[in-house]
Design an enzyme around this catalytic site. Structure first.
Site, PDB file in Angstrom:
ATOM      1  N   HIS A  17      -7.519  -1.923   9.224  1.00  0.00           N
ATOM      2  CA  HIS A  17      -8.678  -2.486   8.767  1.00  0.00           C
ATOM      3  C   HIS A  17      -9.360  -2.831  10.621  1.00  0.00           C
ATOM      4  CE1 HIS A  17      -6.345  -5.001   5.542  1.00  0.00           C
ATOM      5  NE2 HIS A  17      -6.461  -3.025   5.153  1.00  0.00           N
ATOM      6  N   TYR A  48     -14.000  15.932  19.680  1.00  0.00           N
ATOM      7  CA  TYR A  48     -12.631  14.448  20.048  1.00  0.00           C
ATOM      8  C   TYR A  48     -12.321  14.383  17.823  1.00  0.00           C
ATOM      9  CZ  TYR A  48     -10.425  16.107  23.902  1.00  0.00           C
ATOM     10  OH  TYR A  48     -10.410  16.946  24.949  1.00  0.00           O
ATOM     11  N   GLU A  95       0.719  -1.573  -0.385  1.00  0.00           N
ATOM     12  CA  GLU A  95       0.541  -0.600   0.247  1.00  0.00           C
ATOM     13  C   GLU A  95       0.746   1.203   0.479  1.00  0.00           C
ATOM     14  OE1 GLU A  95      -2.867  -0.374  -0.634  1.00  0.00           O
ATOM     15  OE2 GLU A  95      -4.038  -2.075   0.876  1.00  0.00           O
ATOM     16  N   HIS A 140      -2.530   3.239   7.839  1.00  0.00           N
ATOM     17  CA  HIS A 140      -3.492   2.612   7.430  1.00  0.00           C
ATOM     18  C   HIS A 140      -4.121   1.556   8.138  1.00  0.00           C
ATOM     19  CE1 HIS A 140      -6.426   0.253   5.014  1.00  0.00           C
ATOM     20  NE2 HIS A 140      -5.507  -0.860   4.311  1.00  0.00           N
ATOM     21  N   HIS A 156     -12.834  -1.649   1.949  1.00  0.00           N
ATOM     22  CA  HIS A 156     -11.471  -1.841   2.893  1.00  0.00           C
ATOM     23  C   HIS A 156     -11.066  -1.121   3.944  1.00  0.00           C
ATOM     24  CE1 HIS A 156      -7.393  -1.818   1.246  1.00  0.00           C
ATOM     25  NE2 HIS A 156      -6.805  -1.822   2.429  1.00  0.00           N
TER      26      HIS A 156
END
Length: 211
Positions: A94, A119, A73, A92, A159
């Protein structure tokens, strides 16, 4: 920041994310900028068991110069560094609830994470949906560049989230805040929900800065 310390911070923070369920298996990748390029977790590595010496290093042109092969990625990460000069780290994940929102057909692609808490406004900002491409597809980088640096965080359709920060700590904290807000949104789904008003959002941006 000293590169050796930064490598240790990536390992320590990644392990914390893994231990708390923000990442499972070999999912997720993290990068951080250094003076002569960037560091990024290796491809197919587990965030819970990183070796600081095997973290990949790329030069400013994206060439792999040391460590294990970089995450597939890498295109996502480089696109954020290129379009948001203030970016010092990219996370990144999941993570469950943010990924759930990326799969729901009624998630607003222009505002995936509504401003329901102060926040999420302060640490994350507006989150847009990026159309689906297969993991590791260089087109993901083109899609991020298409946002022209307007967002500090995105959801990749079907994703998961990608979150940036000025340094590794702020990026991690923002990724955690996004996930917790996504959890609230799933819990509150279909229930009448009060959002922060525009003047309240502007007050936060004025007081704490805007993402």
């Amino acid at each position: 920041m000293d590169e050796s310390k930064l490598r240790d911070d990536i390992v320590r923070l990644s392990r914390s994310l893994y231990d708390r369920g923000f990442s499972v298996g070999s999912a997720g990748n993290i990068s951080a900028a250094v003076d002569d390029g960037l560091l990024i977790t290796p491809t197919n590595s587990c965030l819970g068991f990183l070796d600081p010496d095997k973290i990949s290093k790329l030069d400013r042109n994206g060439n792999h110069v040391s460590g294990a092969p970089p995450s597939k990625e890498i295109f996502l990460h480089r696109a954020f560094y290129e379009t948001r000069p203030q970016t010092g780290a990219v996370v990144h994940l999941h993570s469950t609830f943010a990924t759930a929102l990326s799969c729901l057909s009624d998630t607003d692609p222009q505002d995936c994470i509504p401003p329901i808490t102060p926040y999420v406004v302060m640490r994350v900002g507006t989150v847009k949906m990026v159309p689906y491409v297969r993991p590791g597809d260089p087109k993901a980088g083109d899609l991020i560049r298409g946002l022209k640096g307007s967002c500090a965080a995105v959801l990749l359709a079907n994703h998961g989230p990608v979150v940036t920060g000025r340094d590794i700590f702020s990026a991690i904290y923002a990724a955690e805040e996004l996930e917790e807000t996504a959890k609230l949104l799933v819990i509150l789904r279909r229930a009448p929900t009060r959002r922060l008003a525009p003047d309240q959002i502007q007050e936060l941006k004025t007081a704490f800065g805007s993402h």
